[in-house]
Design a protein around this motif. Sequence first.
Motif, PDB file in Angstrom:
ATOM      1  N   PHE A   1      21.240  44.592  18.005  1.00 32.34           N
ATOM      2  CA  PHE A   1      22.134  45.172  19.005  1.00 32.34           C
ATOM      3  C   PHE A   1      21.501  46.299  19.818  1.00 32.34           C
ATOM      4  CE2 PHE A   1      24.492  43.884  15.173  1.00 32.34           C
ATOM      5  CZ  PHE A   1      25.192  42.802  15.696  1.00 32.34           C
ATOM      6  N   PHE A   2      20.365  46.809  19.365  1.00 27.49           N
ATOM      7  CA  PHE A   2      19.713  47.924  20.065  1.00 27.49           C
ATOM      8  C   PHE A   2      18.237  47.586  20.268  1.00 27.49           C
ATOM      9  CE2 PHE A   2      17.320  51.882  20.173  1.00 27.49           C
ATOM     10  CZ  PHE A   2      18.024  52.601  21.125  1.00 27.49           C
TER      11      PHE A   2
ATOM     12  N   LYS B   1      11.887  51.210   7.213  1.00 30.99           N
ATOM     13  CA  LYS B   1      11.279  49.936   6.803  1.00 30.99           C
ATOM     14  C   LYS B   1      12.027  48.757   7.428  1.00 30.99           C
ATOM     15  CE  LYS B   1      13.705  49.693   2.323  1.00 30.99           C
ATOM     16  NZ  LYS B   1      14.242  51.071   2.290  1.00 30.99           N
ATOM     17  N   PRO B   2      11.355  47.619   7.600  1.00 30.50           N
ATOM     18  CA  PRO B   2      11.994  46.451   8.221  1.00 30.50           C
ATOM     19  C   PRO B   2      13.079  45.864   7.326  1.00 30.50           C
ATOM     20  CG  PRO B   2       9.816  45.884   7.426  1.00 30.50           C
ATOM     21  CD  PRO B   2       9.938  47.375   7.289  1.00 30.50           C
ATOM     22  N   PHE B   3      13.976  45.122   7.934  1.00 27.30           N
ATOM     23  CA  PHE B   3      15.095  44.529   7.213  1.00 27.30           C
ATOM     24  C   PHE B   3      14.611  43.576   6.122  1.00 27.30           C
ATOM     25  CE2 PHE B   3      18.822  41.574   6.975  1.00 27.30           C
ATOM     26  CZ  PHE B   3      19.745  42.521   6.531  1.00 27.30           C
TER      27      PHE B   3
ATOM     28  N   GLU C   1      21.243  49.902   3.925  1.00 29.34           N
ATOM     29  CA  GLU C   1      20.158  49.080   4.472  1.00 29.34           C
ATOM     30  C   GLU C   1      20.622  48.219   5.650  1.00 29.34           C
ATOM     31  OE1 GLU C   1      17.028  49.040   3.773  1.00 29.34           O
ATOM     32  OE2 GLU C   1      16.657  49.490   1.656  1.00 29.34           O
ATOM     33  N   GLU C   2      21.904  47.825   5.643  1.00 26.95           N
ATOM     34  CA  GLU C   2      22.373  46.855   6.627  1.00 26.95           C
ATOM     35  C   GLU C   2      23.067  47.460   7.836  1.00 26.95           C
ATOM     36  OE1 GLU C   2      22.213  44.968   2.557  1.00 26.95           O
ATOM     37  OE2 GLU C   2      23.309  46.697   3.347  1.00 26.95           O
ATOM     38  N   ILE C   3      23.173  48.775   7.925  1.00 31.88           N
ATOM     39  CA  ILE C   3      23.932  49.350   9.051  1.00 31.88           C
ATOM     40  C   ILE C   3      23.197  49.159  10.379  1.00 31.88           C
ATOM     41  CG2 ILE C   3      25.169  51.013   7.622  1.00 31.88           C
ATOM     42  CD1 ILE C   3      23.260  53.180   8.586  1.00 31.88           C
ATOM     43  N   TYR C   4      21.856  49.177  10.340  1.00 33.90           N
ATOM     44  CA  TYR C   4      21.035  48.899  11.517  1.00 33.90           C
ATOM     45  C   TYR C   4      19.904  47.959  11.093  1.00 33.90           C
ATOM     46  CZ  TYR C   4      23.140  53.165  13.535  1.00 33.90           C
ATOM     47  OH  TYR C   4      24.007  54.130  14.000  1.00 33.90           O
ATOM     48  N   PRO C   5      20.129  46.652  11.062  1.00 29.43           N
ATOM     49  CA  PRO C   5      19.058  45.739  10.612  1.00 29.43           C
ATOM     50  C   PRO C   5      17.833  45.839  11.534  1.00 29.43           C
ATOM     51  CG  PRO C   5      21.193  44.624  10.718  1.00 29.43           C
ATOM     52  CD  PRO C   5      21.362  45.938  11.411  1.00 29.43           C
ATOM     53  N   LYS C   6      16.763  46.416  11.021  1.00 30.94           N
ATOM     54  CA  LYS C   6      15.560  46.642  11.837  1.00 30.94           C
ATOM     55  C   LYS C   6      14.689  45.383  11.823  1.00 30.94           C
ATOM     56  CE  LYS C   6      11.678  49.851  12.324  1.00 30.94           C
ATOM     57  NZ  LYS C   6      10.481  49.543  11.563  1.00 30.94           N
ATOM     58  N   ILE C   7      14.587  44.752  12.992  1.00 27.91           N
ATOM     59  CA  ILE C   7      13.813  43.516  13.100  1.00 27.91           C
ATOM     60  C   ILE C   7      12.532  43.695  13.909  1.00 27.91           C
ATOM     61  CG2 ILE C   7      15.831  42.030  12.828  1.00 27.91           C
ATOM     62  CD1 ILE C   7      15.949  41.755  15.858  1.00 27.91           C
TER      63      ILE C   7
END
Length: 335
Positions: free
Chosen positions: A267-268, A205-207, A241-247
Amino acid sequence: MNGVEAQVIPLHAPGRDKPGADTTDTSRGRSADDARRVDAPVVAFPGAAPNVEEAADLPATVGRLLEFLHQRLTGDYTVDEFGFDPELTEVLLLPALRVLYRKWFRVDTSGVEHLPLDGGGLVVCNHSGVLPLDSVMTAVAVHDEHPRHRYLRMLGADLLFRIPFAGALARKSGQTLACHPDAERLLRAGELVGVWPEGFKGVGKPFSSRYKLQRFGRGGFVSAALRTETPIIPCAIVGAEEIYPKIGDIRPLARLLGLPYFPVTPFFPLLGPLGMIPLPTKWHIEFGPPIRTDELDPAQAEEDPMLVFNLTDQVRESIQQMLYRRLAQRRNIFH
């Protein structure tokens, strides 16, 4: 392997505890599960339990590792009917995961007293983080914080088992396919089973939707608990939830690769492989009070869909409230 195969032991082979059986080794003051692992090689690692840190030195560690490698080459080791290899898990996987658990994410765990000392139990958790690191961190929490160091037998999506190396490793670490027959068989065998009913909807799911639980499917996990009369233990995980903030999500690329999503984070893929390093957020894993099912008629799992729906909603609401409470107590994502 010179044609030698590992021995396969059934879940209830002679000498293996059954649900409800007395698992106390009174002569040594520890569980029978611990007694069975006494001869397994142990590797020292930063942040290990004090008894391992104090007892193990470098020469002994090297000797045990060589013994472990010899057993791998000769096939002198056992796995259960699902392919679970406890020795490999203890010697190779858990030490590596503990570095993340204790040093990187600095996980605090509470509510371990709600996990059953023995017998079956279904641990139901929220899911997040783009990559399912929350599931393996929960497995480390159960093993290391439980007084009898129990294993969490996780139920995984079929996509995991289609990945050549990852699928085989998942089997060896005790995971199996998220389906009713496997779940019920493990629960009846007295295992602790972990399930993440949000599935890809949760982990991807998105951040902007962080810590908002997604739909829990059709309540299959509740049906399994009802039929096996095992308790359901809600589990809330804060920090993943915050280890890879999906934007963002590159959907055409995801379809091309056969993935449920292809995440875009700050970052990715901008930083390439470096962008895959998770942020060192502070985690808290909380196990809530168990929801009993042994007072209900197992036949109702098939005959009363509303019972299954209500129990599913009760579990979901318990996890959501634990998340809100933990978030209100948190100063920031790194402390």
